[in-house]
Write a protein that holds these residues in place. Structure first.
Motif, PDB file in Angstrom:
ATOM      1  N   ALA A 233       9.199  18.366   4.555  1.00  0.00           N
ATOM      2  CA  ALA A 233       9.492  17.064   5.168  1.00  0.00           C
ATOM      3  C   ALA A 233       8.255  16.183   5.180  1.00  0.00           C
ATOM      4  N   ARG A 234       7.115  16.764   5.499  1.00  0.00           N
ATOM      5  CA  ARG A 234       5.883  15.974   5.521  1.00  0.00           C
ATOM      6  C   ARG A 234       5.563  15.419   4.138  1.00  0.00           C
ATOM      7  N   ALA A 235       5.827  16.196   3.113  1.00  0.00           N
ATOM      8  CA  ALA A 235       5.575  15.728   1.740  1.00  0.00           C
ATOM      9  C   ALA A 235       6.526  14.583   1.387  1.00  0.00           C
ATOM     10  N   VAL A 236       7.774  14.693   1.811  1.00  0.00           N
ATOM     11  CA  VAL A 236       8.750  13.618   1.561  1.00  0.00           C
ATOM     12  C   VAL A 236       8.289  12.324   2.214  1.00  0.00           C
ATOM     13  N   ILE A 237       7.887  12.421   3.476  1.00  0.00           N
ATOM     14  CA  ILE A 237       7.469  11.225   4.208  1.00  0.00           C
ATOM     15  C   ILE A 237       6.212  10.621   3.600  1.00  0.00           C
ATOM     16  N   ALA A 238       5.262  11.478   3.227  1.00  0.00           N
ATOM     17  CA  ALA A 238       4.023  10.973   2.635  1.00  0.00           C
ATOM     18  C   ALA A 238       4.304  10.217   1.340  1.00  0.00           C
ATOM     19  N   GLN A 239       5.196  10.767   0.513  1.00  0.00           N
ATOM     20  CA  GLN A 239       5.533  10.099  -0.743  1.00  0.00           C
ATOM     21  C   GLN A 239       6.261   8.790  -0.466  1.00  0.00           C
ATOM     22  N   TYR A 240       7.198   8.809   0.482  1.00  0.00           N
ATOM     23  CA  TYR A 240       7.971   7.610   0.818  1.00  0.00           C
ATOM     24  C   TYR A 240       7.054   6.494   1.329  1.00  0.00           C
ATOM     25  N   ILE A 241       6.161   6.828   2.237  1.00  0.00           N
ATOM     26  CA  ILE A 241       5.253   5.814   2.787  1.00  0.00           C
ATOM     27  C   ILE A 241       4.310   5.298   1.708  1.00  0.00           C
ATOM     28  N   ASP A 242       3.951   6.153   0.778  1.00  0.00           N
ATOM     29  CA  ASP A 242       3.110   5.715  -0.337  1.00  0.00           C
ATOM     30  C   ASP A 242       3.859   4.691  -1.195  1.00  0.00           C
ATOM     31  N   TYR A 243       5.132   4.970  -1.487  1.00  0.00           N
ATOM     32  CA  TYR A 243       5.956   4.003  -2.217  1.00  0.00           C
ATOM     33  C   TYR A 243       6.035   2.682  -1.443  1.00  0.00           C
ATOM     34  N   LEU A 244       6.352   2.789  -0.170  1.00  0.00           N
ATOM     35  CA  LEU A 244       6.553   1.606   0.658  1.00  0.00           C
ATOM     36  C   LEU A 244       5.277   0.771   0.745  1.00  0.00           C
ATOM     37  N   GLY A 245       4.163   1.420   0.985  1.00  0.00           N
ATOM     38  CA  GLY A 245       2.900   0.701   1.092  1.00  0.00           C
ATOM     39  C   GLY A 245       2.485   0.052  -0.210  1.00  0.00           C
ATOM     40  N   GLN A 246       2.723   0.752  -1.319  1.00  0.00           N
ATOM     41  CA  GLN A 246       2.359   0.188  -2.616  1.00  0.00           C
ATOM     42  C   GLN A 246       3.185  -1.061  -2.923  1.00  0.00           C
ATOM     43  N   GLY A 247       4.487  -1.017  -2.617  1.00  0.00           N
ATOM     44  CA  GLY A 247       5.332  -2.174  -2.872  1.00  0.00           C
ATOM     45  C   GLY A 247       4.974  -3.353  -1.986  1.00  0.00           C
ATOM     46  N   ILE A 248       4.752  -3.095  -0.705  1.00  0.00           N
ATOM     47  CA  ILE A 248       4.377  -4.178   0.210  1.00  0.00           C
ATOM     48  C   ILE A 248       3.040  -4.773  -0.189  1.00  0.00           C
ATOM     49  N   ALA A 249       2.104  -3.928  -0.623  1.00  0.00           N
ATOM     50  CA  ALA A 249       0.801  -4.437  -1.062  1.00  0.00           C
ATOM     51  C   ALA A 249       0.954  -5.387  -2.241  1.00  0.00           C
ATOM     52  N   SER A 250       1.882  -5.091  -3.141  1.00  0.00           N
ATOM     53  CA  SER A 250       2.108  -5.990  -4.279  1.00  0.00           C
ATOM     54  C   SER A 250       2.599  -7.351  -3.805  1.00  0.00           C
ATOM     55  N   LEU A 251       3.456  -7.359  -2.788  1.00  0.00           N
ATOM     56  CA  LEU A 251       3.949  -8.621  -2.230  1.00  0.00           C
ATOM     57  C   LEU A 251       2.834  -9.347  -1.481  1.00  0.00           C
ATOM     58  N   VAL A 252       2.021  -8.601  -0.757  1.00  0.00           N
ATOM     59  CA  VAL A 252       0.881  -9.200  -0.058  1.00  0.00           C
ATOM     60  C   VAL A 252      -0.092  -9.818  -1.058  1.00  0.00           C
ATOM     61  N   ASN A 253      -0.368  -9.117  -2.147  1.00  0.00           N
ATOM     62  CA  ASN A 253      -1.277  -9.645  -3.169  1.00  0.00           C
ATOM     63  C   ASN A 253      -0.756 -10.944  -3.763  1.00  0.00           C
ATOM     64  N   SER A 254       0.570 -11.090  -3.808  1.00  0.00           N
ATOM     65  CA  SER A 254       1.173 -12.277  -4.409  1.00  0.00           C
ATOM     66  C   SER A 254       1.258 -13.456  -3.446  1.00  0.00           C
ATOM     67  N   PHE A 255       1.504 -13.175  -2.158  1.00  0.00           N
ATOM     68  CA  PHE A 255       1.804 -14.259  -1.216  1.00  0.00           C
ATOM     69  C   PHE A 255       0.787 -14.424  -0.088  1.00  0.00           C
ATOM     70  N   ARG A 256      -0.003 -13.403   0.213  1.00  0.00           N
ATOM     71  CA  ARG A 256      -1.022 -13.462   1.261  1.00  0.00           C
ATOM     72  C   ARG A 256      -0.494 -13.966   2.612  1.00  0.00           C
ATOM     73  N   PRO A 257       0.517 -13.331   3.177  1.00  0.00           N
ATOM     74  CA  PRO A 257       0.998 -13.743   4.502  1.00  0.00           C
ATOM     75  C   PRO A 257       0.017 -13.320   5.592  1.00  0.00           C
ATOM     76  N   GLU A 258       0.147 -13.927   6.757  1.00  0.00           N
ATOM     77  CA  GLU A 258      -0.676 -13.536   7.900  1.00  0.00           C
ATOM     78  C   GLU A 258      -0.222 -12.199   8.482  1.00  0.00           C
ATOM     79  N   LEU A 259       1.053 -11.899   8.305  1.00  0.00           N
ATOM     80  CA  LEU A 259       1.642 -10.749   8.988  1.00  0.00           C
ATOM     81  C   LEU A 259       2.758 -10.170   8.138  1.00  0.00           C
ATOM     82  N   VAL A 260       2.933  -8.861   8.219  1.00  0.00           N
ATOM     83  CA  VAL A 260       4.083  -8.179   7.625  1.00  0.00           C
ATOM     84  C   VAL A 260       4.920  -7.631   8.772  1.00  0.00           C
TER      85      VAL A 260
END
Length: 320
Positions: A233-260
């Motif tokens: 379960a810990r491995a599943v969550i770690a992989q999922y959060i890695d996916y989620l963080g990587q995708g959000i970072a791509s959006l942050v890099n594109s739009f630079r919002p103050e907050l997510v």
């Protein structure tokens, strides 16, 4: 102080509320959506609900400046629903229909965009001018608020943060394309990833949590098992959060919002999700030491975000 009507058309319920100019919700009610009904019947219920909530609040239509509607689909700036798949609507002039019935100006917005606006008007983003909202559910919804207004792009249809290509040639998405962000980071994706990990690891504690029935796996399953120190379960969550963080970072890099701003049931995991998610976003953001990534925080308005955001549509459009 002006007051507005906000309507949030959901898959299960239509929520209607009176929203004050300061973003507070004066009164609300909801009725079943019944999306399989005819278009006019559903619209009639919306009109009746507006009148009903006004009666509950001891107000009349003359006390209301405008009506805003969050629609689960694409809308045009002039108030037409281009397509709302779950409602079976195509090219419906909803703003004109509602305006003629109520005698008030009517504004439309995408429901996810309205929820994002609601959080910036009265929720976790109330002290910022620009924000990215991501909602984790069956897919990934959300929107961008820039200068206190919904960013709708040149066509007025807003953005689809769940449908940028996260992995070329990746998992098939419900939209028909492959590799969309939501196929890796939605709640649906987490459930699929959990089941796959369980099938490969028959000794995982997750099996006991779902009575050995894969159909009972939900977004809480891996988190509950991880708290029991289950390695799979810990491995599943770690992989999922890695996916989620990587995708959000791509959006942050594109739009630079103050907050997510993060919404959806998975976010009920609190710090167990949010602390590693912020670390993951920082890991994947461009030049994080020089360009500090925005913090990711939980949404606070729950189901009221869509009502408040819809009610605030006129106010947001008045901003220069």
């Amino acid at each position: 102080m002006r007051h507005f009507i906000g309507i949030d058309i959901g898959g299960t319920n239509i929520a209607v509320g009176i929203v004050a100019e300061d973003g507070s919700l004066v009164k609300k009610l909801s009725v079943p959506t019944g999306a399989d009904r005819g278009q006019q019947e559903l619209i009639d219920d919306m009109i009746a609900s507006v009148r009903a909530v006004l009666e509950l609040a001891g107000m009349t239509l003359s006390d209301i400046a405008s009506v805003g509607i969050g629609v689960p689909g694409a809308v045009t700036p002039d108030g037409t629903v281009i397509r709302a798949v779950n409602l079976g609507w195509r090219h419906v002039p909803l703003a004109d229909i509602m305006s003629n019935a109520l005698g008030l100006p009517v504004y439309l917005g995408n429901d996810a965009d309205c929820a994002a606006l609601g959080e910036v008007v009265a929720g976790s983003g109330s002290n910022c001018n620009s924000a990215l909202m991501i909602t984790l559910g069956t897919g990934i919804g959300g929107g961008f608020i820039v200068g206190g207004k919904i960013f709708t792009g040149c066509t007025g249809q807003g953005t689809e943060p769940g449908h940028f290509t996260f992995l070329y040639g990746g998992e098939l998405c419900g939209c028909g394309r492959r590799g969309c962000f939501e196929t890796y980071a939605s709640a649906t994706a987490l459930i699929r990833q959990t089941r796959q990990a369980m099938e490969k690891n028959p000794d995982s504690k997750m099996w006991a949590l779902v009575d050995n029935d894969l159909d009972k796996v939900n977004g809480k399953t891996p988190f509950d098992a991880a708290k029991l120190e289950d390695g799979t379960a810990r491995a599943v969550i770690a992989q999922y959060i890695d996916y989620l963080g990587q995708g959000i970072a791509s959006l942050v890099n594109s739009f630079r919002p103050e907050l997510v701003i993060m919404g959806g049931g998975i976010c009920n995991q609190g710090d167990y999700l949010m602390i590693p998610l912020n670390e993951s976003i920082r890991k994947y953001c461009y030049a994080p030491d020089e360009l500090t990534p925005p913090p990711a925080v939980r949404a606070t308005l729950g189901n009221d975000a869509g009502i408040i955001g819809a009610g605030a549509l006129q106010m947001s459009m008045e901003k220069s």
